[in-house]
Enzyme design. Structure first.
Site, PDB file in Angstrom:
ATOM      1  N   SER A  23       0.775  -1.232   0.225  1.00 23.19           N
ATOM      2  CA  SER A  23      -0.027  -0.175  -0.084  1.00 23.19           C
ATOM      3  C   SER A  23       0.779   1.229  -0.132  1.00 23.19           C
ATOM      4  O   SER A  23       2.048   1.282   0.695  1.00 23.19           O
ATOM      5  CB  SER A  23      -0.951  -0.064   1.068  1.00 23.19           C
ATOM      6  OG  SER A  23      -1.676   1.104   1.412  1.00 23.19           O
ATOM      7  N   TYR A  30      -2.264   0.340  10.212  1.00 26.36           N
ATOM      8  CA  TYR A  30      -2.277  -0.176   8.758  1.00 26.36           C
ATOM      9  C   TYR A  30      -1.082  -0.248   8.058  1.00 26.36           C
ATOM     10  O   TYR A  30      -0.718  -1.219   7.407  1.00 26.36           O
ATOM     11  CB  TYR A  30      -3.438   0.437   8.203  1.00 26.36           C
ATOM     12  CG  TYR A  30      -3.493  -0.196   6.617  1.00 26.36           C
ATOM     13  CD1 TYR A  30      -3.867  -1.533   6.230  1.00 26.36           C
ATOM     14  CD2 TYR A  30      -3.353   0.646   5.748  1.00 26.36           C
ATOM     15  CE1 TYR A  30      -3.895  -1.911   4.878  1.00 26.36           C
ATOM     16  CE2 TYR A  30      -3.602   0.495   4.065  1.00 26.36           C
ATOM     17  CZ  TYR A  30      -3.581  -0.916   3.925  1.00 26.36           C
ATOM     18  OH  TYR A  30      -3.610  -1.243   2.434  1.00 26.36           O
ATOM     19  N   LYS A  88       1.677  -3.142   6.859  1.00 26.21           N
ATOM     20  CA  LYS A  88       1.886  -3.247   5.370  1.00 26.21           C
ATOM     21  C   LYS A  88       3.614  -3.090   5.057  1.00 26.21           C
ATOM     22  O   LYS A  88       4.308  -4.012   4.687  1.00 26.21           O
ATOM     23  CB  LYS A  88       1.293  -2.404   4.381  1.00 26.21           C
ATOM     24  CG  LYS A  88      -0.190  -2.649   4.286  1.00 26.21           C
ATOM     25  CD  LYS A  88      -0.155  -4.025   3.350  1.00 26.21           C
ATOM     26  CE  LYS A  88      -1.722  -4.396   2.968  1.00 26.21           C
ATOM     27  NZ  LYS A  88      -1.912  -5.465   2.247  1.00 26.21           N
TER      28      LYS A  88
END
Length: 337
Positions: free
Chosen positions: A119, A143, A147
């Site tokens: 991402s 998040y 990643k």
């Protein structure tokens, strides 16, 4: 001779299901493993579905032994930055622990090729735009941190065990399958475009805008939107590069064009012919002002984005939502004359 099998984790999800369709069209046989916590069984149409969790190592090894995949496409992860701010435990457990379990199973069973979703959230708030793959990584949400940890694990497995991998850093996936077979279907829906379309469709009164005081041209966040079918096709290109002995690594997937929240809402109104009123609220924690990809590295690999003009993205998503609305209508009752 049967088509070569690719194990697709999270293949019942939004991007994963589109990737399964792209793999099937390219001559591969996708086998999906998904715990269905956020995916949909009905989206798995191009191969078998094994319902289960990546943290179940016995299930992983059994699935690999049964289907003998030549490679793995890894999509299984929780993917909402705002949610991760309040539940980092879920994100590290699911994303990081699940990826480690998968990498261990691949190593133990001799699978040496992985194409995985990463991402643009790994960049945090970039100092320069567009963002190159060599830009500093400084995620601002759990998040994004999860990643980045997933990327680091793949790099370490590559150094130690020879894993060939791509970590594809998505910018903003949007749109729906042009053939109408797949689309975006989250509950609740965290993403900008389907929420804007829901306003146009009359399902919501306002599009909530999280901050209009960012240092951008109109004060709202700017994002690089990429059609989900183009994103899926890029995974197939990356897979072929690795199968051909090419070098992997990190790779941005984006168009290099930015659109603000206000711009997207205005374009939705134009495309649909319906108003999209805005409701301005405070900034949302974990949102950088602007994220735009430098996509030159992907371009050199032959990755292209024929569906990613913003008008095309909106049109396919609107067609998908309209079809769902028609399906939800009660059947008409015949009028007796």
């Amino acid at each position: 001779m049967s088509n070569p099998t690719v194990l697709v984790t999270g293949g019942a999800g939004y991007v994963g299901s589109h990737a399964c369709k792209a793999l099937s069209g390219a001559g591969f046989a996708p086998v999906c493993i998904d715990n269905l916590s956020r995916g949909h069984a009905q989206a798995v149409r191009w191969g078998p579905l094994i319902q289960g969790d990546l943290r179940d190592s016995a299930l992983l090894r059994h699935t690999i032994a049964a289907y003998r995949p030549i490679a793995v496409m890894h999509f299984a992860a929780m993917a909402y930055p705002a949610e991760s701010m309040s539940r980092p435990d879920l994100y590290y457990d699911n994303n990081v622990t699940g990826t480690l379990s998968l990498l261990q199973a691949m190593h133990e069973t001799g699978i040496g090729i992985m194409v995985s979703s990463s991402s643009c959230a790994v960049y945090g708030t970039p100092a320069r735009l567009p963002v190159t793959e060599d830009a500093p990584t400084a995620p601002i949400s759990p998040y994004g941190s999860s990643k980045l940890m997933m990327e680091q694990m793949k790099a370490e497995f590559s150094r130690a065990f020879g894993l060939s991998y791509f970590a594809l850093r998505y910018f903003n996936a949007a749109g729906a399958d042009p053939a109408g077979e797949l689309g975006e279907d989250h509950d609740p829906e965290p993403h900008l475009l389907p929420n804007a379309l829901a306003v146009a469709a009359g399902h919501r009164h306002f599009l909530d805008v999280h901050g209009d005081d960012y240092p951008t041209a109109d004060g709202t966040c700017v994002r690089d939107f990429l059609h989900v079918s183009d994103l899926a096709s890029a995974h197939v290109v990356a897979l072929r590069v690795l199968l051909g002995g090419g070098t992997g690594g990190t790779l941005n997937l984006g168009t290099g064009q930015g659109h603000s929240v206000r711009e997207l809402a205005a374009q939705v109104a134009i495309n649909t012919g319906r108003p999209v009123p805005l409701r301005i609220g405070p900034r949302r924690v974990g949102d950088p002002p602007a994220l735009i990809a430098d996509a030159s590295r992907a371009s050199r690999l032959g990755i292209a984005y024929p569906h990613s003009a913003i008008e095309s993205i909106i049109a396919t998503a609107w067609a998908w939502m309209s079809a769902k609305d028609r399906e939800a209508l009660p059947p008409k009752t015949a009028v007796q004359g």
